[in-house]
Enzyme design. Structure first.
Site, PDB file in Angstrom:
ATOM      1  N   GLN A   1       9.488  -6.698   2.021  1.00  0.00           N
ATOM      2  CA  GLN A   1       8.645  -6.245   0.923  1.00  0.00           C
ATOM      3  C   GLN A   1       7.899  -4.964   1.304  1.00  0.00           C
ATOM      4  O   GLN A   1       7.807  -4.025   0.506  1.00  0.00           O
ATOM      5  CB  GLN A   1       7.645  -7.336   0.530  1.00  0.00           C
ATOM      6  CG  GLN A   1       6.815  -6.947  -0.681  1.00  0.00           C
ATOM      7  CD  GLN A   1       5.707  -7.928  -0.986  1.00  0.00           C
ATOM      8  OE1 GLN A   1       5.369  -8.793  -0.159  1.00  0.00           O
ATOM      9  NE2 GLN A   1       5.120  -7.818  -2.160  1.00  0.00           N
TER      10      GLN A   1
ATOM     11  N   GLN B   1      10.235  -2.050   1.066  1.00  0.00           N
ATOM     12  CA  GLN B   1      10.445  -1.650  -0.316  1.00  0.00           C
ATOM     13  C   GLN B   1       9.235  -0.901  -0.859  1.00  0.00           C
ATOM     14  O   GLN B   1       9.366   0.062  -1.622  1.00  0.00           O
ATOM     15  CB  GLN B   1      10.729  -2.883  -1.189  1.00  0.00           C
ATOM     16  CG  GLN B   1      10.772  -2.625  -2.675  1.00  0.00           C
ATOM     17  CD  GLN B   1      11.883  -1.661  -3.093  1.00  0.00           C
ATOM     18  OE1 GLN B   1      12.832  -1.437  -2.353  1.00  0.00           O
ATOM     19  NE2 GLN B   1      11.762  -1.086  -4.286  1.00  0.00           N
ATOM     20  N   GLU B   2       8.044  -1.299  -0.431  1.00  0.00           N
ATOM     21  CA  GLU B   2       6.822  -0.659  -0.910  1.00  0.00           C
ATOM     22  C   GLU B   2       6.624   0.729  -0.300  1.00  0.00           C
ATOM     23  O   GLU B   2       6.294   1.687  -0.998  1.00  0.00           O
ATOM     24  CB  GLU B   2       5.609  -1.541  -0.591  1.00  0.00           C
ATOM     25  CG  GLU B   2       5.517  -2.822  -1.411  1.00  0.00           C
ATOM     26  CD  GLU B   2       5.066  -2.580  -2.836  1.00  0.00           C
ATOM     27  OE1 GLU B   2       4.768  -1.424  -3.180  1.00  0.00           O
ATOM     28  OE2 GLU B   2       5.026  -3.552  -3.620  1.00  0.00           O
ATOM     29  N   SER B   3       6.793   0.846   1.013  1.00  0.00           N
ATOM     30  CA  SER B   3       6.348   2.073   1.702  1.00  0.00           C
ATOM     31  C   SER B   3       7.318   2.619   2.739  1.00  0.00           C
ATOM     32  O   SER B   3       7.020   3.626   3.372  1.00  0.00           O
ATOM     33  CB  SER B   3       5.023   1.779   2.415  1.00  0.00           C
ATOM     34  OG  SER B   3       5.238   0.847   3.474  1.00  0.00           O
TER      35      SER B   3
ATOM     36  N   TYR C   1      13.108  -4.488  -7.995  1.00  0.00           N
ATOM     37  CA  TYR C   1      12.194  -4.707  -6.868  1.00  0.00           C
ATOM     38  C   TYR C   1      12.589  -5.967  -6.090  1.00  0.00           C
ATOM     39  O   TYR C   1      12.730  -5.940  -4.865  1.00  0.00           O
ATOM     40  CB  TYR C   1      10.779  -4.842  -7.420  1.00  0.00           C
ATOM     41  CG  TYR C   1       9.673  -5.045  -6.425  1.00  0.00           C
ATOM     42  CD1 TYR C   1       9.135  -3.984  -5.705  1.00  0.00           C
ATOM     43  CD2 TYR C   1       9.111  -6.302  -6.239  1.00  0.00           C
ATOM     44  CE1 TYR C   1       8.088  -4.159  -4.812  1.00  0.00           C
ATOM     45  CE2 TYR C   1       8.058  -6.508  -5.356  1.00  0.00           C
ATOM     46  CZ  TYR C   1       7.559  -5.426  -4.646  1.00  0.00           C
ATOM     47  OH  TYR C   1       6.512  -5.621  -3.776  1.00  0.00           O
TER      48      TYR C   1
END
Length: 462
Positions: free
Chosen positions: A316, A319-321, A446
């Site tokens: 996660q 995927q975010e940063s 996502y």
């Protein structure tokens, strides 16, 4: 869906990661030199309460996990054993010839190891109904010899699994290509040979399409040069001398096709991968090496008291940063877990750019969302629901459930919600919903990317 299908659906894909260790377990191999015992009957199997399954170690069949045997074939065999009301005992062989010899010698009831049902094998063995179709592919390394046409195969250093259907395929091709040659190596699956190609120890190898796709998530430099066959069936080999067993398998596989069990298995073990994206996968593998080690221990520590594993949190965060603690978006979200200011305050985080605080805060927020998911959503569907809410907001997830119910879909199924969420941007629907418009395709993508990154983390054999 049956109870066994739901149980399979709740399994994480770390069985695939453990499969990449490929410990051959030679000491546990069936002894094909022993005289064949008297054949069992289905009634005796039920009376003794044990089904003996011969298998091979590999990422798409069997591995010895921390909680016992894991793998696609393990789940499938346990489901069949459950239908008989018996336990299953797995016996591993270290090569295909030994596996098939052990079955012929009566040392097991079935051989479950991703076996292709070929003409040569069908003349020698009995098979249960097919449960999956695969294509045999020539897999090579980017930058090396990659023959894309049959006539280019001679002169290529091809290493294949000893005793496999791949040898049969190459022998068939050799009839029209007399100069075609290859080397063989005994192993439980084609995975060690794919590793060898990636390491430059061979030009190419042959692997089933699902295993080739899996291996390329670990080794993005591997490329599929060409398909060597059309679709071919995978099936269990069975000892036909066991009275009643072939008929029971025929009946059970018909039910497993009809009730969604096989579809659930495919989703659990292979459904997490999207379309192959070389640039994205190669970048991910590089960052596993040069960025993840700085944060791995934090992910592991934070996940200890949560209902999800550290690989999920790491996926996660990627995927975010892309594991960049200084990441910032145009809307002001920041840090490894890309927290908004209000979310950071809610979970007690003072510095969103501090990796430890960001991971702890993001995990706490995800845990809170997970707890707020309606009770009807179970298994890993509950996790996908929480992740989607992290992206789009819980209110919009409730709207998606209402809309799914209105459209006759299962509001507790992630698969159904993944089809419903994009409708939150459709003017036909969003004005009728409490929370209104949302870019509903974004949480679907996502979740899909996090599932893929999580699976690839497992495939890296960390």
């Amino acid at each position: 869906m049956t109870d066994i299908a739901r149980r399979i659906g709740s399994r994480r894909n770390r069985g695939l990661a453990a499969g990449l260790l490929l410990t051959l377990l030679a000491g546990c191999s069936p002894r094909s030199s022993m005289p064949a015992p008297e054949p069992d009957t289905l009634a005796l199997i039920r009376e003794r309460g044990e089904l003996i399954v011969l298998t091979l170690p590999g990422p798409t069949s069997y591995e010895d996990g921390s909680d016992g045997p894991e793998g696609y074939e393990v789940d499938l065999a346990r489901a069949f054993a459950d239908s008989l009301g018996v336990a299953v005992r797995f016996e591993t062989a270290d090569s295909i010839p030994r596996l098939l010899g052990a079955l012929e010698n009566g040392e097991g009831h079935i051989a479950a190891a991703g076996l292709t049902q070929t003409a040569e094998r069908a003349a020698r063995l009995a098979f249960a109904p097919a449960y999956k179709s695969v294509t045999e592919q020539l897999v090579c390394r980017r930058g090396g010899p990659t023959p894309t046409r049959r006539h280019s195969l001679p002169g290529t250093d091809i290493l294949v699994l000893e005793g496999s259907s791949y040898e049969e395929t190459l022998r068939s091709l050799q009839a029209g290509l007399p100069d075609l040659g290859w080397r063989t190596q005994p192993a439980g699956s084609a995975m060690p040979l794919l590793d060898a190609v990636e390491g430059g120890d061979a030009d190419c190898t042959v692997a089933d399409s699902h295993l080739a796709d899996f291996a390329r998530r670990r080794h993005p430099e591997l490329v599929v040069a060409q398909n060597l066959t059309g679709e071919q069936p995978l099936a269990w080999a069975v000892d036909p001398r066991v009275d009643g067993l072939p008929d029971a398998l025929t009946s059970w596989f018909a039910e497993a096709h009809a009730n969604g069990l096989l579809e659930a298995l495919d989703e659990t073990w292979f459904g997490q991968y999207g379309d192959y994206d070389y640039v994205d996968i190669a970048r991910f593998v590089r960052r596993v090496d040069d960025r993840l080690p700085r944060y791995r221990r934090i992910f592991e520590t934070v996940a200890e008291d949560l209902p999800f594993d550290w690989e999920l949190l790491a996926a996660q965060a990627y995927q975010e940063s892309h594991w960049d603690p200084d990441a910032v978006s145009a809307t002001g979200v920041r840090g490894l877990m890309m927290l908004t200011l209000s979310t950071a305050e809610r979970v007690g985080i003072e510095d969103r750019t501090d990796p430890r605080q960001s991971i702890r805060g993001g995990a706490a927020y995800l845990d809170d969302l997970y707890a707020r998911v309606p009770d009807g959503v179970t298994g890993e569907d509950r996790l996908w629901f929480a992740l989607a809410a992290y992206n789009v907001g819980m209110g919009h997830m409730y709207d998606a459930r209402r809309l799914a119910e209105r459209l006759g879909r299962d509001k507790n199924s992630w698969d159904d919600l993944a089809e419903t969420l994009p409708l939150l941007s459709d003017p036909q629907y969003y004005p009728t919903l409490r929370y209104g418009y949302a870019r509903g395709h974004e949480p679907v993508r996502y979740v899909a990317k996090i599932r893929e990154y999580r699976a690839m983390l497992a495939a890296q054999d960390l």
